[in-house]
Design an enzyme around this catalytic site. Structure first.
Site, PDB file in Angstrom:
ATOM      1  N   HIS A  13      -8.004  12.104  32.106  1.00  0.00           N
ATOM      2  CA  HIS A  13      -7.836  10.924  32.972  1.00  0.00           C
ATOM      3  C   HIS A  13      -8.360  11.028  34.193  1.00  0.00           C
ATOM      4  O   HIS A  13      -8.400  12.146  34.958  1.00  0.00           O
ATOM      5  CB  HIS A  13      -6.205  11.017  33.410  1.00  0.00           C
ATOM      6  CG  HIS A  13      -5.625  10.198  34.322  1.00  0.00           C
ATOM      7  ND1 HIS A  13      -4.668   9.141  34.147  1.00  0.00           N
ATOM      8  CD2 HIS A  13      -6.097   9.512  35.576  1.00  0.00           C
ATOM      9  CE1 HIS A  13      -4.371   8.295  34.954  1.00  0.00           C
ATOM     10  NE2 HIS A  13      -5.342   8.466  35.855  1.00  0.00           N
ATOM     11  N   PHE A  44       5.708   9.376  25.136  1.00  0.00           N
ATOM     12  CA  PHE A  44       7.230   9.285  24.517  1.00  0.00           C
ATOM     13  C   PHE A  44       8.172   9.829  25.354  1.00  0.00           C
ATOM     14  O   PHE A  44       9.463   9.801  24.703  1.00  0.00           O
ATOM     15  CB  PHE A  44       6.980   9.549  23.249  1.00  0.00           C
ATOM     16  CG  PHE A  44       6.233   8.721  22.334  1.00  0.00           C
ATOM     17  CD1 PHE A  44       5.671   7.462  22.634  1.00  0.00           C
ATOM     18  CD2 PHE A  44       6.143   8.909  20.540  1.00  0.00           C
ATOM     19  CE1 PHE A  44       4.948   6.292  21.996  1.00  0.00           C
ATOM     20  CE2 PHE A  44       5.647   7.731  19.955  1.00  0.00           C
ATOM     21  CZ  PHE A  44       4.976   6.676  20.389  1.00  0.00           C
ATOM     22  N   ASP A  58      -1.953   4.069  25.782  1.00  0.00           N
ATOM     23  CA  ASP A  58      -1.206   4.599  26.898  1.00  0.00           C
ATOM     24  C   ASP A  58      -0.078   3.995  27.212  1.00  0.00           C
ATOM     25  O   ASP A  58       0.531   3.927  28.272  1.00  0.00           O
ATOM     26  CB  ASP A  58      -2.147   4.398  28.219  1.00  0.00           C
ATOM     27  CG  ASP A  58      -1.763   5.420  29.371  1.00  0.00           C
ATOM     28  OD1 ASP A  58      -0.931   6.419  29.123  1.00  0.00           O
ATOM     29  OD2 ASP A  58      -2.380   5.306  30.546  1.00  0.00           O
TER      30      ASP A  58
HETATM   31  O1  DOR Z   1       0.129   4.400  34.371  1.00  0.00           O
HETATM   32  C1  DOR Z   1       0.292   5.541  33.907  1.00  0.00           C
HETATM   33  N1  DOR Z   1       1.461   6.034  33.234  1.00  0.00           N
HETATM   34  N2  DOR Z   1      -0.836   6.374  33.689  1.00  0.00           N
HETATM   35  C2  DOR Z   1      -0.822   7.378  33.431  1.00  0.00           C
HETATM   36  O2  DOR Z   1      -1.846   8.249  33.338  1.00  0.00           O
HETATM   37  C3  DOR Z   1       0.620   8.212  33.176  1.00  0.00           C
HETATM   38  C4  DOR Z   1       1.420   7.052  32.693  1.00  0.00           C
HETATM   39  C5  DOR Z   1       2.998   7.697  32.726  1.00  0.00           C
HETATM   40  O3  DOR Z   1       3.121   8.677  32.097  1.00  0.00           O
HETATM   41  O4  DOR Z   1       3.724   6.907  33.296  1.00  0.00           O
END
Ligand code: DOR
Length: 448
Positions: free
Chosen positions: A178, A63, A309
């Site tokens: 991850h 967020f 995600d």
């Molecule tokens: O695609 C992604 N965006 N994978 C992640 O692990 C982090 C996330 C992000 O925070 O933008």
């Protein structure tokens, strides 16, 4: 707080569909079944052929607060969550500053209080040098420890095996990972650069962030967890090959669980020509065979949880060429709708959706009084019309970033009402301005 009577609705809960009424009082489900004395109801909601589900508990969202609030913040993104039927979320530590010590965690909890529309909890992030913070973490205060065993947005990579050993050996609660092997990714990227120069096409993303990179890292996480008896939860599985690492035992018996995300279930590499960097994410969206195998693994009990995600970035950031565009996409407003589309096409049953988005998340994280439609539990609920379509328009988006990979798409169902701890947060196309989210509480004897 209102007394709410939900009348003659199809309740989807614990593998069953039951027609009946619900009485909600003081934020909790007071009675389920045929309700006789209703004179005192403040609000009556007619079921009218609709489904009542436990609200979704999304165990992986970003967020962006503090530090990256031009992309989103707790208020804006939790608002989008309740509009989409998500009543609780667990939020990631890769903001600025990173949530890697107790004071950063306390700061986030204070920011969420009174501003979050959905119930909330936060992960403590692992770094190469915060093992003491991890050891001291209070399992009643955080949902888990997040370890980026592959580099992604933010600078939080932990990939030295000796440091990972320490984290897996000493984490006092669930470790969520991850998994992507960074050296493999770097080699693949160098090869792509040699072939294409700076103009690497987006279609190379799943070859750079490859199946091999995912498998090497996921199998390392599983091996470490087995060696140390760690309670491991592997996030966003994106390949068929990784599925062999997980068991189909009942979720309450597992020490190692796995999560899939809605974009890996909805899109595949055939979507890169149309959606380009808008669907660039880590791990990458891979082949149709991977997507279909992950759907099968959900049905088989090999994958336990479906999350988003949710990772907003601005339009300007995402519109850049492949190497510059950041990874991640906003999803939390449309996760339930995308899953209802799978239900519509008989790829998942509605009971399976409820189990993976709510019951299992509550079980894995040891949530107190949430995740099920049971008398005495908090009234975290979502009422959906499975037959009323929803078109995703720009005006309907609640995300601060103002875009969605689903823009223009019509889902076959609609989210009509969302209740958060008995508060009618979203109803008939209106958002109630009161942000009623509460901190998630965990069972004292939380199994880790
Ligand atoms: O695609 C992604 N965006 N994978 C992640 O692990 C982090 C996330 C992000 O925070 O933008």
């Amino acid at each position: 707080m209102s007394r709410i009577w939900i009348r003659d609705v199809c309740v989807i809960n614990e593998g069953q569909q039951t027609q009946g009424d619900l009485w909600i009082e003081a934020g909790r489900i007071k009675q389920i079944g045929a309700i006789a004395d209703v004179a005192n109801a403040d609000v009556v909601i007619e079921g009218r052929g609709r489904w009542l589900l436990p609200g979704l508990i999304d165990d992986q969202v970003h967020f962006r607060e503090p530090g990256l609030t031009h992309k989103g913040d707790i208020q804006s993104e939790s608002r989008a969550a309740v509009i989409g039927g998500v009543t609780s979320y667990m939020e990631m530590p890769n903001c600025i500053p990173t949530t890697t010590d107790r004071s950063a965690l306390q700061d986030k909890l204070a920011r969420a209080k009174g501003r979050s529309f959905a119930n909330y909890s936060f992960y403590l992030g692992a770094t190469n040098d915060n093992l003491e913070q991890i050891k001291r973490a209070d399992p009643n205060e955080i949902c888990g420890i997040k370890v980026f065993m592959g580099s992604s947005t933010g600078n939080m990579l932990v990939d030295q095996e000796v440091i990972l050993e320490g984290i897996f050996a000493h984490a006092p609660t669930l470790v969520a990972t991850h998994c992507e092997d960074t050296p493999i990714i770097q080699d693949n990227e160098q090869a792509a650069l040699a072939r294409y120069g700076e103009q690497i096409p987006i279609s190379m993303h799943p070859m750079i962030r490859s199946e091999e990179a995912c498998y090497a890292s996921s199998s390392l996480a599983v091996a470490l967890a087995k060696r140390h008896g760690t309670r491991l939860h592997v996030l966003h599985i994106s390949t068929a090959r990784e599925l062999g690492l997980f068991s189909d035992a009942p979720v309450a018996q597992k020490r190692i669980t796995a999560e899939a995300c809605v974009h890996h279930l909805f899109f595949c590499d055939a979507d890169y020509p149309r959606l380009g960097t808008w669907i660039k994410c880590n791990p990458a969206i891979k082949r149709a065979q991977d997507r279909d195998a992950i759907l099968q693994a959900l049905r088989d009990g090999v994958i336990d949880v479906i999350a988003t995600d949710h990772a907003p970035h601005t339009r300007e950031e995402k519109a850049q060429p492949y190497r510059k565009a950041p990874s991640g996409l906003p999803l939390v407003q449309h996760s339930l709708l995308s899953l209802l589309e799978h239900v519509h096409h008989h790829r998942l049953s509605i009971e399976e959706v409820v189990q993976k988005t709510s019951h299992n998340v509550a079980t894995i994280f040891g949530l107190e009084d949430r995740g099920y439609i049971r008398e005495g539990y908090w009234a975290d609920l979502v009422l959906v019309d499975p037959h009323a379509p929803t078109q995703v328009t720009e005006e309907s988006l609640a995300y601060r970033c103002g875009w969605s990979p689903f823009l223009g798409h019509t889902f076959p169902a609609r989210v009509d009402s969302t209740l958060v701890s008995g508060h009618l947060a979203w109803h008939d196309g209106q958002l109630h301005p009161h942000a009623a989210g509460q901190p998630l509480r965990f069972h004292k004897d939380r199994k880790i």
